[in-house]
Design an enzyme around this catalytic site. Structure first.
Site, PDB file in Angstrom:
ATOM      1  N   ASN A 209      54.603   8.146  28.032  1.00  0.00           N
ATOM      2  CA  ASN A 209      53.818   7.768  27.957  1.00  0.00           C
ATOM      3  C   ASN A 209      52.110   8.028  27.990  1.00  0.00           C
ATOM      4  OD1 ASN A 209      54.420   8.072  30.800  1.00  0.00           O
ATOM      5  ND2 ASN A 209      52.424   7.523  31.172  1.00  0.00           N
ATOM      6  N   THR A 210      52.633   8.934  27.412  1.00  0.00           N
ATOM      7  CA  THR A 210      51.281   9.871  27.641  1.00  0.00           C
ATOM      8  C   THR A 210      51.518  10.459  26.513  1.00  0.00           C
ATOM      9  OG1 THR A 210      51.602  11.827  28.793  1.00  0.00           O
ATOM     10  CG2 THR A 210      50.474  10.483  29.755  1.00  0.00           C
TER      11      THR A 210
ATOM     12  N   THR B 247      39.590  15.780  30.946  1.00  0.00           N
ATOM     13  CA  THR B 247      40.228  16.155  32.102  1.00  0.00           C
ATOM     14  C   THR B 247      40.928  15.630  33.000  1.00  0.00           C
ATOM     15  OG1 THR B 247      37.577  15.328  33.289  1.00  0.00           O
ATOM     16  CG2 THR B 247      37.586  17.362  33.140  1.00  0.00           C
ATOM     17  N   GLY B 248      41.286  14.016  32.012  1.00  0.00           N
ATOM     18  CA  GLY B 248      42.007  13.041  32.187  1.00  0.00           C
ATOM     19  C   GLY B 248      43.434  13.633  32.183  1.00  0.00           C
TER      20      GLY B 248
ATOM     21  N   GLY C  12      50.846   7.259  34.056  1.00  0.00           N
ATOM     22  CA  GLY C  12      50.182   5.254  33.393  1.00  0.00           C
ATOM     23  C   GLY C  12      48.775   5.275  34.407  1.00  0.00           C
TER      24      GLY C  12
ATOM     25  N   HIS D 181      57.773   5.832  29.901  1.00  0.00           N
ATOM     26  CA  HIS D 181      57.950   3.400  30.959  1.00  0.00           C
ATOM     27  C   HIS D 181      59.058   3.120  30.029  1.00  0.00           C
ATOM     28  CE1 HIS D 181      53.775   3.951  32.365  1.00  0.00           C
ATOM     29  NE2 HIS D 181      53.119   3.816  31.341  1.00  0.00           N
TER      30      HIS D 181
ATOM     31  N   GLN E 100      57.517   1.936  35.067  1.00  0.00           N
ATOM     32  CA  GLN E 100      56.328   2.508  34.320  1.00  0.00           C
ATOM     33  C   GLN E 100      55.681   3.365  35.471  1.00  0.00           C
ATOM     34  OE1 GLN E 100      53.707  -1.816  32.177  1.00  0.00           O
ATOM     35  NE2 GLN E 100      52.586   0.692  32.154  1.00  0.00           N
TER      36      GLN E 100
ATOM     37  N   SER F 119      31.977  16.639  36.245  1.00  0.00           N
ATOM     38  CA  SER F 119      32.790  17.638  35.553  1.00  0.00           C
ATOM     39  C   SER F 119      31.727  19.290  34.163  1.00  0.00           C
ATOM     40  CB  SER F 119      33.340  17.981  34.570  1.00  0.00           C
ATOM     41  OG  SER F 119      34.405  16.668  35.407  1.00  0.00           O
TER      42      SER F 119
ATOM     43  N   VAL G 233      45.061  11.628  29.805  1.00  0.00           N
ATOM     44  CA  VAL G 233      45.242  11.401  28.664  1.00  0.00           C
ATOM     45  C   VAL G 233      44.611  12.742  28.131  1.00  0.00           C
ATOM     46  CG1 VAL G 233      44.633  10.427  26.204  1.00  0.00           C
ATOM     47  CG2 VAL G 233      45.580   9.190  28.440  1.00  0.00           C
TER      48      VAL G 233
ATOM     49  N   CYS H  24      50.484   2.204  26.591  1.00  0.00           N
ATOM     50  CA  CYS H  24      51.222   3.023  26.873  1.00  0.00           C
ATOM     51  C   CYS H  24      52.807   1.951  26.582  1.00  0.00           C
ATOM     52  CB  CYS H  24      50.961   3.730  27.640  1.00  0.00           C
ATOM     53  SG  CYS H  24      50.534   3.110  29.218  1.00  0.00           S
TER      54      CYS H  24
HETATM   55  N1  LIG Z   1      47.462   7.741  30.850  1.00  0.00           N
HETATM   56  C1  LIG Z   1      48.352   7.470  29.871  1.00  0.00           C
HETATM   57  O1  LIG Z   1      49.738   7.015  30.207  1.00  0.00           O
HETATM   58  C2  LIG Z   1      47.999   5.753  29.507  1.00  0.00           C
HETATM   59  C3  LIG Z   1      48.399   5.886  28.524  1.00  0.00           C
HETATM   60  C4  LIG Z   1      47.634   5.213  27.592  1.00  0.00           C
HETATM   61  C5  LIG Z   1      46.200   4.863  27.270  1.00  0.00           C
HETATM   62  N2  LIG Z   1      45.212   5.601  28.518  1.00  0.00           N
HETATM   63  C6  LIG Z   1      43.854   4.417  29.242  1.00  0.00           C
HETATM   64  O2  LIG Z   1      43.578   6.005  28.330  1.00  0.00           O
HETATM   65  C7  LIG Z   1      42.591   6.244  29.677  1.00  0.00           C
HETATM   66  C8  LIG Z   1      42.785   7.509  29.864  1.00  0.00           C
HETATM   67  O3  LIG Z   1      43.228   8.199  31.544  1.00  0.00           O
HETATM   68  P1  LIG Z   1      43.574   8.994  31.732  1.00  0.00           P
HETATM   69  O4  LIG Z   1      44.832   8.328  32.600  1.00  0.00           O
HETATM   70  O5  LIG Z   1      43.720   9.826  31.262  1.00  0.00           O
HETATM   71  O6  LIG Z   1      43.248   8.712  32.639  1.00  0.00           O
HETATM   72  P2  LIG Z   1      41.990   9.689  34.675  1.00  0.00           P
HETATM   73  O7  LIG Z   1      43.480  10.887  34.871  1.00  0.00           O
HETATM   74  O8  LIG Z   1      41.456   8.756  35.390  1.00  0.00           O
HETATM   75  O9  LIG Z   1      41.038  10.727  33.646  1.00  0.00           O
HETATM   76  C9  LIG Z   1      39.605   9.554  33.118  1.00  0.00           C
HETATM   77  C10 LIG Z   1      38.489  10.367  32.337  1.00  0.00           C
HETATM   78  O10 LIG Z   1      37.260  10.373  31.847  1.00  0.00           O
HETATM   79  C11 LIG Z   1      36.668  10.479  32.513  1.00  0.00           C
HETATM   80  N3  LIG Z   1      35.768   9.701  33.012  1.00  0.00           N
HETATM   81  C12 LIG Z   1      35.470   8.938  34.054  1.00  0.00           C
HETATM   82  N4  LIG Z   1      34.315   8.739  34.484  1.00  0.00           N
HETATM   83  C13 LIG Z   1      33.612   8.856  33.615  1.00  0.00           C
HETATM   84  C14 LIG Z   1      32.094   8.652  33.212  1.00  0.00           C
HETATM   85  N5  LIG Z   1      31.319   7.806  34.242  1.00  0.00           N
HETATM   86  N6  LIG Z   1      31.353   9.130  32.515  1.00  0.00           N
HETATM   87  C15 LIG Z   1      31.883  10.103  31.316  1.00  0.00           C
HETATM   88  N7  LIG Z   1      33.168  10.397  31.708  1.00  0.00           N
HETATM   89  C16 LIG Z   1      33.918   9.914  32.649  1.00  0.00           C
HETATM   90  C17 LIG Z   1      37.458  11.412  33.400  1.00  0.00           C
HETATM   91  O11 LIG Z   1      36.466  12.948  33.881  1.00  0.00           O
HETATM   92  P3  LIG Z   1      35.808  13.220  34.964  1.00  0.00           P
HETATM   93  O12 LIG Z   1      36.634  14.516  35.614  1.00  0.00           O
HETATM   94  O13 LIG Z   1      34.951  14.363  34.846  1.00  0.00           O
HETATM   95  O14 LIG Z   1      35.940  11.967  35.846  1.00  0.00           O
HETATM   96  C18 LIG Z   1      38.474  11.740  32.588  1.00  0.00           C
HETATM   97  O15 LIG Z   1      37.924  12.804  31.617  1.00  0.00           O
HETATM   98  C19 LIG Z   1      42.024   5.476  29.695  1.00  0.00           C
HETATM   99  O16 LIG Z   1      41.235   4.273  29.554  1.00  0.00           O
HETATM  100  C20 LIG Z   1      43.773   4.985  30.204  1.00  0.00           C
HETATM  101  O17 LIG Z   1      43.631   2.965  30.314  1.00  0.00           O
HETATM  102  C21 LIG Z   1      46.094   5.633  29.197  1.00  0.00           C
END
Ligand SMILES: NC(=O)c1ccc[n+]([C@@H]2O[C@H](COP(=O)([O-])OP(=O)(O)OC[C@H]3O[C@@H](n4cnc5c(N)ncnc54)[C@H](OP(=O)(O)O)[C@@H]3O)[C@@H](O)[C@H]2O)c1
Length: 348
Positions: free
Chosen positions: A326-327, A12-13, A178, A241, A174, A40, A15, A148
């Site tokens: 980045n994503t 759902t996030g 991200g 980024h 960035q 969720s 990424v 990223c």
């Molecule tokens: N965004 C970027 O550009 C990027 C790039 C490289 C790496 N990353 C890494 O990729 C990961 C995700 O990043 P994001 O930007 O997509 O973050 P995000 O939008 O905050 O999404 C986080 C995800 O983790 C889930 N989650 C949170 N708490 C949880 C729990 N207790 N149990 C199970 N699932 C849980 C959330 O589910 P709910 O919706 O149900 O809360 C959501 O699906 C992170 O580790 C980040 O550092 C991100």
């Protein structure tokens, strides 16, 4: 060929959404399972997720029921875009259940037997997987992609190793995507620059890059000796980024040789024509006002790193600007390319 069923943890996030968009028409992988937090769990994906991408949410995925982040019903191959505060424990449970986790999270990147992979740069680091099961005590496997911003830096530096790369400094700008969704408060980021990104962002650039550029020897990675100093900032940009980078190169090459090294850089994904591989992983633009996130982050589906502004640096030897999505190249696209490389090498 029958598609391989895949799952997405953290679906759902930001990424997770990008995984779903990129896998919608993937020739090898089909999204069969999505997992996220208790917030969720039990909802249809379309109701659990605040879809934020311009690409439409595929109907098939919209109707999937979001499962708990436990392995019971998950397929063998699982991509992870979990928040790093929970990824450590959850990914470990999946590996212990025998699953293959292709992860975006930081938790296992620096573990000695976990590949920190950019297929064009260090595909041979998959050799670490032989020792991972015994070292970690699990039957599954974890493979990671870099932070990223580190992926942009590592791709820009990889072709410079041949010139005696010894030092690099980077200041990043960035994008807000991200920081996940909802990410940084609009009040804080609009018309502003935040000169700090939490979670050890600068350290990740300084340490991950050396592992990525390192060599696999006798079943372990010898980190590259380049010394890196990083400053990371958040800017009001949606995606992409940017890094302002200076490098010291012992062999003092001609600028044209550097540009040629970037433009001709290719790896296994290009040779084997993997589905997500960009034709040219690094593109150098000669225009003095490029690269720009709004114009260049999406190059070749967001999988290409765009570089420009190569010039002499009075402190080190050369300076330039590099940009990556980045994503996509920095997260979901990178993980999908990693899984494609594994499939091509018979590791799935
Ligand atoms: N965004 C970027 O550009 C990027 C790039 C490289 C790496 N990353 C890494 O990729 C990961 C995700 O990043 P994001 O930007 O997509 O973050 P995000 O939008 O905050 O999404 C986080 C995800 O983790 C889930 N989650 C949170 N708490 C949880 C729990 N207790 N149990 C199970 N699932 C849980 C959330 O589910 P709910 O919706 O149900 O809360 C959501 O699906 C992170 O580790 C980040 O550092 C991100």
């Amino acid at each position: 060929m029958n598609p391989i069923d895949v799952g997405i943890l953290g679906a759902t996030g930001m990424v997770g959404q990008q995984f779903i968009a990129l896998l919608a028409k993937h020739p090898w992988f089909r999204v069969k399972w999505v997992g996220a937090s208790q917030r969720s769990e039990g909802k249809d994906y379309r109701d659990a997720c605040a879809w934020r991408l311009p690409a439409p949410l595929p109907d098939r995925t919209a109707a999937l029921r979001v499962d708990a982040a436990v392995p019971d019903r998950a397929p063998q191959l699982v991509f992870s875009g979990l928040d790093s505060s929970v990824a450590g424990e959850i990914e470990q449970a999946f590996a212990q259940s025998g699953r293959i986790i292709v992860s975006n999270s930081r938790n296992y990147r620096m573990v000695k037997t976990v590949p920190l992979l950019i297929p064009e740069v260090n595909g041979d680091h998959l050799g670490l997987l032989d020792a991972q099961g015994t070292a970690q005590g699990w039957p599954g496997r974890i493979i990671t992609n870099p932070n990223c911003a580190a992926i942009v830096l590592a791709m820009a530096l990889a072709p410079l190793r041949q010139f005696g790369l010894s030092k690099a400094t980077i200041t990043t700008l960035q994008a807000i995507s991200g920081a996940g969704y909802p990410g940084v408060a609009s009040w804080d980021i609009l018309a502003n620059v935040i000169p700090h990104i939490g979670g050890g962002e600068e350290e990740k650039l300084e340490t991950e890059t050396r592992k990525i550029l390192g060599r696999l020897r006798n079943g372990a990675i010898d980190d590259h000796s380049v010394v890196i100093s990083a400053t990371t900032t958040r800017v009001p940009v949606h995606n992409g980024h940017t890094g302002s980078i200076s490098v010291a190169l012992e062999q003092k090459p001609d600028p044209d040789a550097i540009i040629d090294a970037w433009n001709s850089f290719k790896g296994v994904p290009q040779l084997k024509e993997l589905p997500s591989a960009p034709a040219q992983p690094i593109v150098y633009l000669h225009e003095p006002n490029r690269p720009q996130p709004a114009l260049d982050a999406g190059r070749d589906g967001g999988m290409t790193v765009t570089i420009g502004r190569l010039r002499a640096c009075p402190v080190l030897d050369f300076k330039f600007v590099a940009l990556g999505h980045n994503t996509i190249r920095g997260a979901a696209g990178a993980a999908i390319l990693n899984a494609e490389l594994m499939k091509e090498q018979g590791l799935l």
